[in-house]
Design a protein around this motif. Structure first.
Motif, PDB file in Angstrom:
ATOM      1  N   GLN A  10      53.532 105.956  24.568  1.00  0.00           N
ATOM      2  CA  GLN A  10      54.965 106.157  24.233  1.00  0.00           C
ATOM      3  C   GLN A  10      55.091 107.528  24.022  1.00  0.00           C
ATOM      4  O   GLN A  10      56.130 108.266  24.630  1.00  0.00           O
ATOM      5  CB  GLN A  10      55.083 105.538  23.003  1.00  0.00           C
ATOM      6  CG  GLN A  10      55.678 103.952  22.939  1.00  0.00           C
ATOM      7  CD  GLN A  10      55.869 103.566  21.718  1.00  0.00           C
ATOM      8  OE1 GLN A  10      56.788 103.991  20.949  1.00  0.00           O
ATOM      9  NE2 GLN A  10      54.931 102.694  20.993  1.00  0.00           N
ATOM     10  N   LEU A  11      54.087 108.217  23.459  1.00  0.00           N
ATOM     11  CA  LEU A  11      53.972 109.737  23.538  1.00  0.00           C
ATOM     12  C   LEU A  11      54.019 110.516  25.024  1.00  0.00           C
ATOM     13  O   LEU A  11      54.594 111.515  25.239  1.00  0.00           O
ATOM     14  CB  LEU A  11      52.699 110.141  22.599  1.00  0.00           C
ATOM     15  CG  LEU A  11      52.909 109.901  21.094  1.00  0.00           C
ATOM     16  CD1 LEU A  11      51.507 110.116  20.491  1.00  0.00           C
ATOM     17  CD2 LEU A  11      54.106 110.697  20.456  1.00  0.00           C
ATOM     18  N   GLU A  12      53.281 109.820  25.644  1.00  0.00           N
ATOM     19  CA  GLU A  12      53.291 110.492  27.141  1.00  0.00           C
ATOM     20  C   GLU A  12      54.622 110.326  27.775  1.00  0.00           C
ATOM     21  O   GLU A  12      55.165 111.245  28.477  1.00  0.00           O
ATOM     22  CB  GLU A  12      52.100 109.582  27.869  1.00  0.00           C
ATOM     23  CG  GLU A  12      52.217 110.308  29.404  1.00  0.00           C
ATOM     24  CD  GLU A  12      50.865 109.329  29.987  1.00  0.00           C
ATOM     25  OE1 GLU A  12      50.935 109.825  31.256  1.00  0.00           O
ATOM     26  OE2 GLU A  12      50.254 108.330  29.401  1.00  0.00           O
ATOM     27  N   ASN A  13      55.103 109.194  27.568  1.00  0.00           N
ATOM     28  CA  ASN A  13      56.824 109.012  28.267  1.00  0.00           C
ATOM     29  C   ASN A  13      57.660 109.885  27.668  1.00  0.00           C
ATOM     30  O   ASN A  13      58.673 110.485  28.070  1.00  0.00           O
ATOM     31  CB  ASN A  13      57.058 107.543  27.970  1.00  0.00           C
ATOM     32  CG  ASN A  13      56.515 106.608  28.900  1.00  0.00           C
ATOM     33  OD1 ASN A  13      55.484 107.138  30.004  1.00  0.00           O
ATOM     34  ND2 ASN A  13      56.427 105.406  28.500  1.00  0.00           N
ATOM     35  N   ALA A  14      57.425 109.989  26.136  1.00  0.00           N
ATOM     36  CA  ALA A  14      58.372 110.767  25.564  1.00  0.00           C
ATOM     37  C   ALA A  14      58.255 112.354  25.953  1.00  0.00           C
ATOM     38  O   ALA A  14      59.407 113.147  26.109  1.00  0.00           O
ATOM     39  CB  ALA A  14      58.175 110.863  23.903  1.00  0.00           C
ATOM     40  N   SER A  15      57.073 112.890  26.221  1.00  0.00           N
ATOM     41  CA  SER A  15      56.894 114.172  26.522  1.00  0.00           C
ATOM     42  C   SER A  15      57.508 114.410  27.961  1.00  0.00           C
ATOM     43  O   SER A  15      57.759 115.471  28.380  1.00  0.00           O
ATOM     44  CB  SER A  15      55.282 114.481  26.697  1.00  0.00           C
ATOM     45  OG  SER A  15      54.693 114.473  25.063  1.00  0.00           O
ATOM     46  N   ALA A  16      57.185 113.433  28.905  1.00  0.00           N
ATOM     47  CA  ALA A  16      57.769 113.590  30.259  1.00  0.00           C
ATOM     48  C   ALA A  16      59.394 113.623  30.361  1.00  0.00           C
ATOM     49  O   ALA A  16      59.942 113.906  31.368  1.00  0.00           O
ATOM     50  CB  ALA A  16      57.179 112.168  31.001  1.00  0.00           C
TER      51      ALA A  16
END
Length: 372
Positions: free
Chosen positions: A223-229
């Motif tokens: 989720q954090l990876e997607n949010a950063s993206a």
């Protein structure tokens, strides 16, 4: 209003633990008749509670020796015929329960370092929830009395409560990096959007690797990876999805000098209310380089409803939809949890703004197009 006690509905976590001294449950069950079944459930890989063992009350007591658990999990104790459950973390320790028949949620759990931290965290959440409930009750009364000054004061009180909640969770994570509960706190911070995802990601990355090896921690990392993206300044993730005609359209092929990715649905009333304003902006700036690609979160089997909404609202820009409701892969890639949601991209495909509406959206488009 964001849910303070979101963590109670997570049905999530499983973790590794090096301290293996035997997983057992004991407890008192005052006023619960002998023979009543006690069920132990834990979160499975499907993120749903699964019953793993059962015992019975005898002479106001119960006990259960369970298989040692190398990967502690978010678990629940249920009592036959009673509503609710008792949340705890399975550890290779003896975990003791003091059950209260009339209020299982008021029951006490002791045993193991994880449950000690969990008790502190849940007590905090309950206190915050109580304060927010009291403030919301006062806000409602102030609205009825049209007391603007009091409403403004109460809104500031709400902000202070949420700020204190944020500080508490950050401190808990910092002081308990090796704990299961650190992941719970970070998950809540992300769900409530209490901090930028980049800050939450830094805290997540500071945790020991063994803490991040459970299923829910890995899910949080994703989720954090997607949010950063999809943060402002990031390159918009590419995607391809079906058009109303059944062809495939990519974001790359729909780009303009300025591009708006508009997540919406025919069933979404706020989206439909916003559509006339977007139509006006599109008609005004399309010839100057504005493109819009609408990504619909309509339900499976409701293509006709989607198409009718496009026609009724006069949406003459690009449209795509997988007709998978909230499971739409484009929405998941962009971390969309509520609609309407918009991402504004510059000519290079960089996200320069998010979730702008009306005049704010138009002003940003004018700025990017170099309009006076």
């Amino acid at each position: 209003m964001r849910k303070i006690l979101a963590i109670f509905t997570l049905a999530l976590l499983s973790f590794s633990c090096q301290d293996d001294k035997g997983y057992a449950i004991t407890g008192s069950a005052e006023n619960i008749k002998d023979g009543t079944k006690i069920f132990v459930s834990e979160i499975s890989n499907s993120n749903r509670p699964q019953r793993v063992d059962t015992t019975e009350v005898k002479d106001g007591q119960f006990e259960l020796d369970l298989e040692d658990n190398d990967n502690p999990k978010l678990s629940f104790l249920e009592v036959e015929g009673q509503n609710g459950n008792v949340i705890f973390i399975s550890e290779n320790k003896e975990i003791n329960f003091e059950l209260f028949k009339d209020s299982l949620r008021a029951s006490r759990v002791t045993g193991g370092k994880e449950n000690k931290v969990l008790e502190k965290y849940l007590d905090h959440l309950k206190a915050v929830n109580k304060k927010m409930t009291e403030v919301r009750t006062e806000v409602k009364a102030a609205f009825q009395n049209q007391d603007t000054a009091k409403i403004n004061k109460l809104r500031k009180t709400e902000e202070e409560i949420l700020d204190n909640d944020k500080v508490f969770k950050q401190k808990l994570v910092k002081e308990n990096k090796d704990s299961f509960v650190a992941i719970m706190a970070l998950t809540d911070l992300l769900r409530m959007k209490s901090l930028p995802s980049s800050e939450i990601r830094k805290m997540y990355e500071s945790l020991p690797e063994n803490v991040k090896q459970n299923a829910i921690a890995r899910d949080l990392g994703k989720q954090l990876e997607n949010a950063s993206a999809t943060e402002i300044g990031a390159k918009a993730p590419g995607f391809t999805a079906p058009t109303p005609e059944g062809e495939e359209l990519s974001l790359k092929d729909a780009m303009g000098k300025v591009t708006v990715i508009d997540f919406w649905a025919a069933w979404c009333k706020p989206c439909r209310v916003e559509n006339p304003k977007v139509v006006k902006i599109y008609n005004k700036y399309h010839d100057k380089g504005l493109n819009i690609i609408g990504v619909s979160l309509d339900r499976p089997g409701q293509k006709e409803r989607w198409l009718k909404a496009i026609e009724d609202d006069g949406l003459e820009w690009h449209h795509v939809s997988n007709l998978q409701f909230w499971n739409d892969p484009v929405a998941q890639k962009y971390g969309v949890k509520a609609i309407p949601a918009t991402f504004i991209l510059d000519e290079e495909g960089t996200i320069v703004a998010r979730n702008l509406r009306g005049d704010d959206l138009e002003e940003k488009i004018k700025e990017l197009l170099g309009e006076e």
